[in-house]
Design an enzyme around this catalytic site. Structure first.
Site, PDB file in Angstrom:
ATOM      1  CG  HIS A  72      -2.371  -1.264   0.988  1.00 13.36           C
ATOM      2  ND1 HIS A  72      -3.355  -0.689   1.857  1.00 13.36           N
ATOM      3  CD2 HIS A  72      -2.125  -2.623   0.001  1.00 13.36           C
ATOM      4  CE1 HIS A  72      -4.224  -1.797   1.435  1.00 13.36           C
ATOM      5  NE2 HIS A  72      -3.549  -2.769   0.766  1.00 13.36           N
ATOM      6  CE1 TYR A 200      -6.846   3.970  10.893  1.00 15.97           C
ATOM      7  CE2 TYR A 200      -5.443   4.251   8.679  1.00 15.97           C
ATOM      8  CZ  TYR A 200      -5.497   3.702   9.961  1.00 15.97           C
ATOM      9  OH  TYR A 200      -4.676   2.141   9.860  1.00 15.97           O
ATOM     10  N   PRO A 292      -5.899   0.556  18.155  1.00 17.16           N
ATOM     11  CG  PRO A 292      -7.566  -0.643  17.508  1.00 17.16           C
ATOM     12  CD  PRO A 292      -6.827  -0.012  19.151  1.00 17.16           C
ATOM     13  CE  LYS A 296       3.026   3.677  13.389  1.00 15.63           C
ATOM     14  NZ  LYS A 296       3.286   3.041  11.918  1.00 15.63           N
ATOM     15  CE1 TYR A 384      -2.255   4.303   8.818  1.00 18.65           C
ATOM     16  CE2 TYR A 384      -0.234   2.964   6.848  1.00 18.65           C
ATOM     17  CZ  TYR A 384      -1.740   2.975   8.557  1.00 18.65           C
ATOM     18  OH  TYR A 384      -2.571   2.250   8.507  1.00 18.65           O
TER      19      TYR A 384
HETATM   20  C1  PHB Z   1      -7.231  -4.520  10.611  1.00 19.02           C
HETATM   21  O1  PHB Z   1      -7.078  -4.571   9.219  1.00 19.02           O
HETATM   22  O2  PHB Z   1      -7.072  -4.593  11.575  1.00 19.02           O
HETATM   23  C2  PHB Z   1      -6.693  -2.660  10.955  1.00 19.02           C
HETATM   24  C3  PHB Z   1      -5.806  -2.162   9.978  1.00 19.02           C
HETATM   25  C4  PHB Z   1      -5.531  -0.763  10.520  1.00 19.02           C
HETATM   26  C5  PHB Z   1      -5.628  -0.202  11.979  1.00 19.02           C
HETATM   27  C6  PHB Z   1      -6.043  -1.367  12.909  1.00 19.02           C
HETATM   28  C7  PHB Z   1      -6.713  -2.947  12.233  1.00 19.02           C
HETATM   29  O3  PHB Z   1      -5.200   1.022  12.066  1.00 19.02           O
END
Ligand code: PHB
Ligand code: APR
Length: 389
Positions: A72, A200, A292, A296, A384
């Site tokens: 990505h 997000y 989450p 991280k 990130y």
């Molecule tokens: C996930 O794919 O479970 C996931 C991805 C990004 C995040 C948190 C969880 O920030």
């Protein structure tokens, strides 16, 4: 039995450390409270920083990750019906790799098995003794049979609920914690992901995240009340709420299906200091937890593994203890930066109880600053994709 490094916990931290040590000819015994199937049944985030990918390469277990993981180059952030893109590759020269933690853990189990390195599953009554002496040992029982492991070092990789952290006396241990007034309701479904990148989303109804595992496996989350239970949420109610929180164009494209897993996780920031006591070294979730948002958790565990692996390698190869002596200080410096980023990104996107009109304006201004300012985007992207070790 006798080993050089007793590793408590067979999650990703313990397994990755064990595999890196194995490649250096340093032997270890991994002690795991649960079964292999139980560990592999846990669903966790799946975004890997390049630092973790390099560690997997050094451990000789990156083939499947490279074949099946998705590169990505950026992510999308949605806010007030609008969506913008942050281009990691353009801003930092680095991508992230989307590859489930479950798959990564499976690769590490397979490698350990192929190496013939021992794992004691279903270990009970695990106790670490004399960690502050030159000769630590670990006692436990497996199916009622007592086991004693004499070792040079103990790696405490046993997660937030393990025994390692609590082995460090309260007189030396200091803990820092923040809990958040909401949780994440997560759904795994055998449907194609709504987008080729993660979304997000901040909305007046709360946060939402669109993530994925592979071309036909999607992972979605919505912010929920801590008092909610997964069974309160029918699949239909979940999809309806998700659609209301993501931009219209994404909601229109969203393919829904039965949830094959549905769970609620609370959000927490937690750090314990120091991360070393005598010959006991804490690693990963045993020492710190992040919310989450930003994925991280696993990546910060990986940076601990990096520092500890280098310390143990220098000790055995060169008789040099400098890196071991500086383990806690070095690991914590990076841990706190990951804590800051996860806390900031969580604060940016969630709705909090008792947010004033002013607070909401600040959040909106911060998101539009991120959208419009390249320096801010670069700082976001650097965090990130992962700060350097
Ligand atoms: C996930 O794919 O479970 C996931 C991805 C990004 C995040 C948190 C969880 O920030
Ligand atoms: N004895 C032996 N094993 C134990 C004990 C114990 N007393 N207590 C816990 N364990 C095991 C757990 O069963 C688990 O398999 O330790 C392991 C710890 O694994 P994780 O909790 O996954 O922690 P870690 O390996 O540090 O992984 C980093 O990153 O994405 C985040 O939280 C997520 O698991 C992830 C973490």
């Amino acid at each position: 039995m006798r080993t050089q490094v007793a590793i408590i916990g067979g999650g990703p931290s313990g397994l990755l450390l064990g595999q890196l040590l194995h490649r250096q000819g340093i032997d270890s015994v991994v002690v795991e409270r649960k079964t292999r199937d139980h560990v592999l049944g846990r669903i966790r985030a799946g975004v890997l920083e390049t630092g973790l990918v390099h560690l997997m390469e050094q451990a000789g277990v990156a083939d499947r990750l490279h074949a099946e993981g998705f590169v990505h180059d950026g992510t999308r952030i949605a806010f007030a019906g609008d969506m913008f893109h942050v281009d990691f590759r353009a801003l930092t020269g680095k991508p992230v790799i989307v590859y489930g933690q479950t798959e990564l853990t499976r690769d590490l189990y397979d490698a350990r098995r192929a190496a013939g390195a021992p794992i004691l599953f279903e270990a009970e009554q695990v106790v670490i003794h004399d960690a502050d002496s030159a000769h630590p040992h670990v006692t436990l029982s497996v199916h009622g049979a007592p086991v004693r492991i004499d070792c040079d070092f103990v790696a405490g990789c046993d997660g937030f609920h393990g025994v390692s952290r609590e082995t460090i006396p309260l007189s030396v241990r200091r803990e820092y914690e923040k809990t958040y007034p909401f949780g994440w309701l997560g759904v795994l479904s055998e449907t194609p992901p709504v987008d080729d990148e993660l979304i997000y989303a901040s909305s007046p109804r709360g946060f939402a995240l669109c993530s994925m595992r592979n071309r036909n496996l999607s992972r979605y989350y919505i912010q929920c009340a801590l008092s909610d239970h997964p069974q309160d949420w029918t699949d239909a109610a979940f999809w309806q709420e998700l659609k209301r929180r993501i931009p219209h164009e994404a909601a229109e494209r969203l393919v829904t299906g039965p949830a094959i897993e549905k769970s609620i996780a609370p959000l927490r920031s937690f750090v314990t200091e120091p991360m070393r006591w005598g010959r006991l070294f804490l690693c990963g979730d045993a020492a710190h937890i992040v919310p989450p948002t930003g994925a991280k958790g696993l990546n910060t565990a990986a940076s601990d593994v990096h520092y500890l692996y280098h310390g143990l390698r220098d000790h055995y190869r060169d008789g040099d203890d400098d890196a071991l002596d500086r383990y806690s200080e070095r690991a914590l410096l990076r841990v706190w930066k990951a804590e800051r980023f996860s806390w900031w990104f969580s604060s940016l996107l969630h709705r909090y109880p008792y947010q004033s009109e002013f607070d909401l304006k600040m959040q909106a201004a911060e998101i539009s600053f991120l959208r419009d300012n390249e320096a801010q985007q670069r700082a976001f992207a650097e965090n990130y994709v992962g700060l350097p070790y």
